[in-house]
Design an enzyme around this catalytic site. Structure first.
Site, PDB file in Angstrom:
ATOM      1  N   ASP A  91     -73.159  12.886   5.409  1.00 29.11           N
ATOM      2  CA  ASP A  91     -74.335  12.783   4.540  1.00 29.11           C
ATOM      3  C   ASP A  91     -75.463  12.135   5.334  1.00 29.11           C
ATOM      4  O   ASP A  91     -75.237  11.506   6.377  1.00 29.11           O
ATOM      5  CB  ASP A  91     -74.023  11.965   3.285  1.00 29.11           C
ATOM      6  CG  ASP A  91     -73.553  10.540   3.608  1.00 29.11           C
ATOM      7  OD1 ASP A  91     -72.718  10.400   4.520  1.00 29.11           O
ATOM      8  OD2 ASP A  91     -74.014   9.581   2.954  1.00 29.11           O
ATOM      9  N   GLU A 156     -71.672   7.899   2.806  1.00 34.57           N
ATOM     10  CA  GLU A 156     -71.877   6.650   3.540  1.00 34.57           C
ATOM     11  C   GLU A 156     -73.242   6.043   3.264  1.00 34.57           C
ATOM     12  O   GLU A 156     -73.380   4.838   3.076  1.00 34.57           O
ATOM     13  CB  GLU A 156     -71.701   6.904   5.052  1.00 34.57           C
ATOM     14  CG  GLU A 156     -71.590   5.636   5.882  1.00 34.57           C
ATOM     15  CD  GLU A 156     -72.915   5.104   6.417  1.00 34.57           C
ATOM     16  OE1 GLU A 156     -72.918   3.983   6.943  1.00 34.57           O
ATOM     17  OE2 GLU A 156     -73.963   5.786   6.299  1.00 34.57           O
TER      18      GLU A 156
END
Length: 464
Positions: A91, A156
Site C-alpha cells: 500500500d 502499513e
C-alpha cells in the site's frame, strides 16, 4: 510481464493506486487488485500462497471497509537450510499530480537514472527486488540456497490494521520454522553508501487539554479576570523541554541504556558529511556540532517535540478571542530501555505538578494517545554478518551500521511475538523522498538491491 517467469515490472506495480490512507471504496478495490497481482506473481515463482482474509475496518464515521488480505507465502522447506522471512507492504500514501508532482505519480517515469512514482521506494521497489532475487535462482534453474517465506500486507500506511493479530495467531504455524526476519522499508543514511539498520526509536504521543468552558470568550469582556486556558497550556508545553533539546520531565533519562565504548566506535565509523547534511536539510545550525553527537541524539537518546494546539485561533487576521478550551499535542521518541507505561506516568506527574503551581481554576487532563516501544537488534546475529558480507560482495564496501530515529512498529511486533532475529536491510538512498511529491528509487539501487538480496541468500546459507 515476462511470460516465462510470470514476472511483473515495477512500472506495472506502481500503476496500481493502492492507497490505504484515504478510506474510499474504489481505492480499497485497487488494494485488493494489488494484493492479487502479488499473490499471482509469487505463485508463478512456485511458492505456495495463502491470502488471509483480514475482515473489515470500522471507521469513525460509521462506514466499514474491507481490509485487503495479508499474503503468507513459502518457497522451499528443506530442514537443512535456514528459513528467511521477508516482510513488505504494497500500500502507498495518497498522491495526486496537482499536489506538486512533476509527472503522474502512478506512471513510473525515469529521469537521469531516477525512477519516480508513488511506492517506488516505499515499498513496492524493495518487495520486487526480493522477488527478482528469488526468480534469478529460478531462471538459472539453481536450487534456492535458503527456504524463503513472505509476509506482505496492504495496510502499513494506515497503521498495519490486522497484522499484529495475524502474526500472533501464526506464531506456531507459519512462523514456527522461520529463523530470520528481514524488513526492507527504510533508507540509507547517504546517497551512495549502503547501510544496515539495527534499531528504531519508539513513540509516546500525548494530548494535554485545558478547559474553562465550551465556548470561547471575548478578550475585551473577559480579558484580565480569567485563568486563560491558552496561558495555562503554553506554560505546560514550555515546561517540557529546554532550548538545548534536553527533556525537563524528572526521571525521563533514568531508563536510557548507557553508551558503551563499542557503540561509540560504530558512530565514529559512519560516513556523514555534516555540511552536506545541514545544507540539504536547509537548517542554519543544529543543536550539536559533531557527527557523533547529532547521530546519537537522532537515534539513541530520547527527544520531545511539540506538534500543535487544537482550539487556538490560527487563521490570518486579528481576532480578539480567548479560547475556552485548548488541546496541546506533543510526543516523545523513546529509546532502549525506556518503557511507554513508565513514560506515561512520568509525563502525567510532571504536568500535574506544573499545573498545580499555577493555582488555575481550569480543568486539565493528560492522556497518551499512542505508545510504541523502541526496537533494537543484536548486530552479532548471523543475518547481520551475512548481510555485511553480501554488501561487501555487491558494493565493495562495509555498510554504515545505523539506527532510525523514527518508529517502525512492525520490527518490535515480530521481535516480541515470534522471538526471532529481525534485521532491516534498506535499498533506497537517503534522497528517495518517501511520502513526498518526489518519491523515487534509483535504477542503480533497484538493480544492485536485487543482487544484494541474492548474495544475502548465498551468505546466509554459508553461515548456517
Amino acid at each position: 510481464m515476462d511470460p516465462k517467469l510470470g514476472r511483473m515490472t515495477l512500472k506495472e506495480w506502481v500503476a496500481v493506486e493502492s492507497d490505504s490512507v484515504q478510506p474510499l471504496p474504489h481505492l480499497r478495490q485497487e488494494l485488493f487488485r494489488m494484493m492479487a497481482l502479488a499473490a499471482e506473481q509469487l505463485r508463478c515463482l512456485g511458492a505456495s500462497v495463502d491470502s488471509v482474509d483480514s475482515g473489515f475496518q470500522q471507521l469513525p464515521d460509521g462506514q466499514t471497509l474491507p481490509i485487503p488480505p495479508i499474503i503468507l507465502a513459502e518457497l522451499g522447506n528443506d530442514p537443512k537450510k535456514p528459513t528467511v522471512c521477508f516482510y513488505g507492504h504494497l500500500d502507498v500514501q495518497p498522491a495526486r499530480r496537482e499536489d506538486g508532482w512533476l509527472t503522474d505519480p502512478y506512471t513510473l517515469t525515469e529521469v537521469d537514472g531516477k525512477l519516480y512514482g508513488r511506492g517506488a521506494t516505499d515499498n513496492k521497489g524493495p518487495v520486487l527486488a526480493w522477488i527478482n532475487a528469488v526468480s534469478t535462482f529460478r531462471a538459472l534453474e539453481e536450487d534456492l540456497p535458503v527456504n524463503i517465506k513472505f509476509i506482505i500486507e496492504g495496510m502499513e500506511e494506515a497503521g498495519s490494521v490486522a497484522l499484529e493479530e495475524l502474526v500472533r495467531k501464526e506464531k506456531d504455524r507459519f512462523f514456527s520454522s522461520v529463523d530470520y526476519i528481514v524488513i526492507s522499508d527504510n533508507l540509507w543514511l547517504t546517497q551512495r553508501k549502503p547501510a544496515l539498520t539495527y534499531g528504531t526509536r519508539g513513540n509516546s504521543y500525548f494530548r494535554v487539554e485545558v478547559k474553562c468552558r465550551d465556548q470561547d470568550f471575548h478578550s475585551g469582556t473577559f480579558g484580565g479576570i480569567l485563568h486563560e486556558p491558552m496561558a495555562d497550556l503554553v506554560a505546560l508545553l514550555g515546561s517540557l523541554v529546554d532550548s538545548s533539546g534536553h527533556i525537563l520531565i524528572p526521571g525521563i533519562y533514568d531508563q536510557v541504556a548507557p553508551l558503551t565504548e563499542e557503540e561509540r566506535k560504530l558512530y565514529k565509523a559512519i560516513d556523514l558529511d555534516l555540511e552536506e547534511y545541514r545544507n540539504s536539510s536547509r537548517v542554519e545550525r543544529f543543536l550539536f556540532d559533531t557527527k557523533e553527537e547529532i547521530l546519537m541524539h537522532l537515534w539513541r537518546y530520547p527527544s520531545l517535540s511539540i506538534h500543535g494546539i487544537e482550539g487556538a485561533f490560527d487563521e490570518p487576521g486579528a481576532k480578539t478571542v480567548i479560547p475556552g478550551q485548548v488541546i496541546g499535542k506533543f510526543s516523545i521518541r523513546l529509546v532502549p530501555h525506556m518503557n511507554t507505561s513508565v513514560v506515561e506516568k512520568q509525563v502525567k506527574q510532571h504536568l500535574e505538578h506544573v499545573f498545580s503551581k499555577r493555582n488555575s481554576s481550569n480543568q486539565m487532563a493528560v492522556s497518551m494517545m499512542l505508545g510504541l516501544q523502541p526496537w533494537i537488534a543484536n548486530i552479532k546475529d548471523n543475518q547481520y554478518l551475512a548481510a555485511k558480507r553480501a554488501i561487501k560482495t555487491v558494493f565493495g564496501t562495509e555498510p554504515d551500521m545505523i539506527r532510525d530515529g523514527s518508529t517502525i512498529p512492525i520490527a518490535k511486533i515480530f521481535q516480541d511475538s515470534i522471538q526471532k532475529s529481525v534485521m532491516m536491510l534498506p535499498l533506497g538512498a537517503v534522497d528517495d523522498g518517501e511520502h513526498s511529491q518526489k518519491e523515487k528509487i534509483n535504477r542503480w539501487n533497484y538493480i544492485e538491491g536485487s543482487k544484494l538480496f541474492a548474495a544475502f541468500f548465498l551468505e546466509m546459507a554459508k553461515l548456517h
